[in-house]
Design a protein around this motif. Structure first.
Motif, mmCIF file in Angstrom:
data_model
loop_
_atom_site.group_PDB
_atom_site.id
_atom_site.type_symbol
_atom_site.label_atom_id
_atom_site.label_comp_id
_atom_site.label_asym_id
_atom_site.label_seq_id
_atom_site.Cartn_x
_atom_site.Cartn_y
_atom_site.Cartn_z
ATOM 1 N N THR A 162 0.850 -1.189 0.000
ATOM 2 C CA THR A 162 0.000 0.000 0.000
ATOM 3 C C THR A 162 0.886 1.240 0.000
ATOM 4 N N ALA A 163 0.563 2.193 -0.875
ATOM 5 C CA ALA A 163 1.325 3.435 -0.959
ATOM 6 C C ALA A 163 0.413 4.618 -0.709
ATOM 7 N N ILE A 183 -2.981 4.006 -2.845
ATOM 8 C CA ILE A 183 -2.896 3.044 -3.943
ATOM 9 C C ILE A 183 -2.497 1.693 -3.376
ATOM 10 N N THR A 184 -3.167 0.640 -3.819
ATOM 11 C CA THR A 184 -2.819 -0.710 -3.376
ATOM 12 C C THR A 184 -2.411 -1.563 -4.569
ATOM 13 N N ASP A 185 -1.414 -2.387 -4.338
ATOM 14 C CA ASP A 185 -0.910 -3.326 -5.340
ATOM 15 C C ASP A 185 -1.292 -4.717 -4.863
ATOM 16 N N ASP A 189 -5.745 -4.521 -7.823
ATOM 17 C CA ASP A 189 -5.199 -3.263 -7.339
ATOM 18 C C ASP A 189 -6.349 -2.328 -6.986
ATOM 19 N N GLY A 190 -6.031 -1.273 -6.250
ATOM 20 C CA GLY A 190 -7.057 -0.313 -5.860
ATOM 21 C C GLY A 190 -6.511 1.094 -5.836
ATOM 22 N N MET A 191 -7.418 2.068 -5.871
ATOM 23 C CA MET A 191 -7.011 3.467 -5.803
ATOM 24 C C MET A 191 -8.075 4.277 -5.076
ATOM 25 N N GLY A 192 -7.624 5.329 -4.421
ATOM 26 C CA GLY A 192 -8.511 6.259 -3.750
ATOM 27 C C GLY A 192 -7.822 7.597 -3.632
ATOM 28 N N PHE A 220 -1.149 -1.070 -10.951
ATOM 29 C CA PHE A 220 -0.120 -0.292 -10.257
ATOM 30 C C PHE A 220 1.005 -1.214 -9.796
ATOM 31 N N ASN A 221 2.199 -0.637 -9.683
ATOM 32 C CA ASN A 221 3.341 -1.335 -9.131
ATOM 33 C C ASN A 221 3.895 -0.523 -7.963
#
Length: 225
Positions: A162-163, A183-185, A189-192, A220-221
């Motif tokens: 998770t970033a 952002i999750t890898d 993957d996920g984004m918010g 995402f990476n």
């Protein structure tokens, strides 16, 4: 007086403790390759006639997990798989090599989803902790007619896949907005994202409860501890 040494612990190691009869002054301390301490100091008496001697001692700190690294340089002396000599494993949430600077936090890629059926949201990001000034992030959402373009990246943290990326940017061409993107890898993957107005009040958050929403395209990476 006393001579103490401290590294990777909140409790200092007492190397020399002076008593009422003598003083320990002007210490020089060196740390050997296995964490052993080498100390040279001046020992002087505390009464006339004054005299002094150059003293040497060494002290080996305990190695509780038996990995060859003593507790003063081993950030987890209860786990032999964690020490300064191992290779960092990205995204496992553990500082394997006892160096929080490795690996450098990096997040890159693109994602797309539909927060509301028929209305797409997209994000693209490329941020490297070693050169934040070159990083960038873009986010758009058709339902709200939102177009955020970063003007500066102020920070990135990455752990366990998770970033979090923070920065400032322009919203629909108007400068002064700030954002935090999550952002999750994973699978998927996920984004918010959370965007705040120039006065600091909330402008937009997706998902509305925070966190991330799974993406449906691209990916995402993330590299991090």
């Amino acid at each position: 007086d006393s001579i103490k040494y401290m590294n990777n612990t909140s409790v200092p190691i007492t190397l020399i403790e002076s008593d009422n009869q003598s003083w320990a002054d002007n210490p020089s301390i060196a740390v050997g390759p296995s964490g052993e301490l080498h100390v040279v100091y001046l020992k002087s008496n505390n009464a006339a006639p004054w005299s002094a001697s150059i003293m040497y001692m060494n002290k080996t700190c305990p190695d509780s997990d038996g990995d060859g690294y003593s507790s003063d340089i081993d950030c987890d002396d209860s786990n032999a798989a964690i020490n300064p000599g191992v290779t960092e494993i990205p995204n496992d949430g553990i500082d394997n090599d006892c160096n929080p600077a490795t690996p450098v936090a990096v997040v890159s890629g693109s994602g797309m989803n539909y927060p509301v059926p028929g209305f797409s949201a997209t994000m693209s990001v490329n941020v490297n902790d070693s050169n934040l000034s070159a990083g960038n992030l873009k986010y758009s959402y058709t339902r709200q007619k939102i177009s955020l373009i970063s003007t500066s990246i102020t920070g990135i943290s990455a752990t366990g896949g998770t970033a979090s990326v923070t920065g400032a940017g322009s919203m629909n061409g108007i400068a002064g907005y700030t954002f935090t993107a999550t952002i999750t890898d994973g699978s998927p993957d996920g984004m918010g994202i959370e965007v705040r107005k120039p006065d600091g009040t909330l402008y937009f958050r997706e998902p509305s409860a925070g966190g991330t929403r799974a993406i449906l395209r691209w990916g995402f990476n993330i590299t991090g501890q």
